[in-house]
Enzyme design. Sequence first.
Site: not given
Ligand SMILES: N[C@@H]1[C@@H](O)[C@H](O)[C@@H](COP(=O)(O)O)O[C@@H]1O
Length: 237
Positions: A62, A128, A130, A135
């Site tokens: 992404d 959540n 995702h 989402e």
């Molecule tokens: N698009 C990214 C996800 O790919 C990631 O898994 C999530 C959690 O981030 P973190 O690993 O910093 O908790 O954050 C963002 O939303």
Amino acid sequence: MNVIVVKNAQEGGKEGYQIFRQVKDRGGKVFGLATGSTPLTTYQELCNSDIDFSDCTSINLDEYVGLGPNNDQSYAYFMKQNLFNQKPFAKSYIPNGLAQDIAEEVAHYDQIIADHPVDLQILGIGRNGHIGFNEPGTPFDSTTHEVHLTPSTIEANSRFFDNPDEVPRYALSMGMASIMKAKHILLEAYGDAKADAIAKTIEGPVTEEVPASILQKHSDATLIIDEAAASKLHGQY
Ligand SMILES: N[C@@H]1[C@@H](O)[C@H](O)[C@@H](COP(=O)(O)O)O[C@@H]1O
């Protein structure tokens, strides 16, 4: 699902590295990559190793809409800093956050994924549930699409920005169906903020309200979680 519980993210990074190594040693050439803080210990282990991706392709999950690769909050920049500068791939794909024509960029990215079947996809998870930027409520048959980020994701990601107002409201993300096509999936989660999402992912019903729960249906998915992220599970792993 194969669930591996580790002490902490450092230990998880070592396990994550082993999975990259096995896939590579078995001839894997296409790696689906993720951003966020979660995969950092795995990327660190890869950077400190002799693994060589110079004959491999990477495809990222992404990117924020509106941020280019020179913006230090973009995921393209993150990947360079945390992996690609030390471990370059023959070719690295990431959605173009500056694309003028979003529909065209989405179709182009789906074609890239179709042309390069992913051998190993690494994932983090949002609080959540995702994955990527899919989402809750995202259809399981979705392919690459533009996403309107939820307030909770914007809030969670605001820690990386000087000012919460700077967090982009839109992103481009691989879809759920695209992610599920990967031959092997590795999801990592660390810390108690992820415990609810992990309990629902592993032990809850498979539902679009918890995107990561679809991994119960994948034939080769590994979850590496630390004790804090595992703290709301009922079963023994
Ligand atoms: N698009 C990214 C996800 O790919 C990631 O898994 C999530 C959690 O981030 P973190 O690993 O910093 O908790 O954050 C963002 O939303």
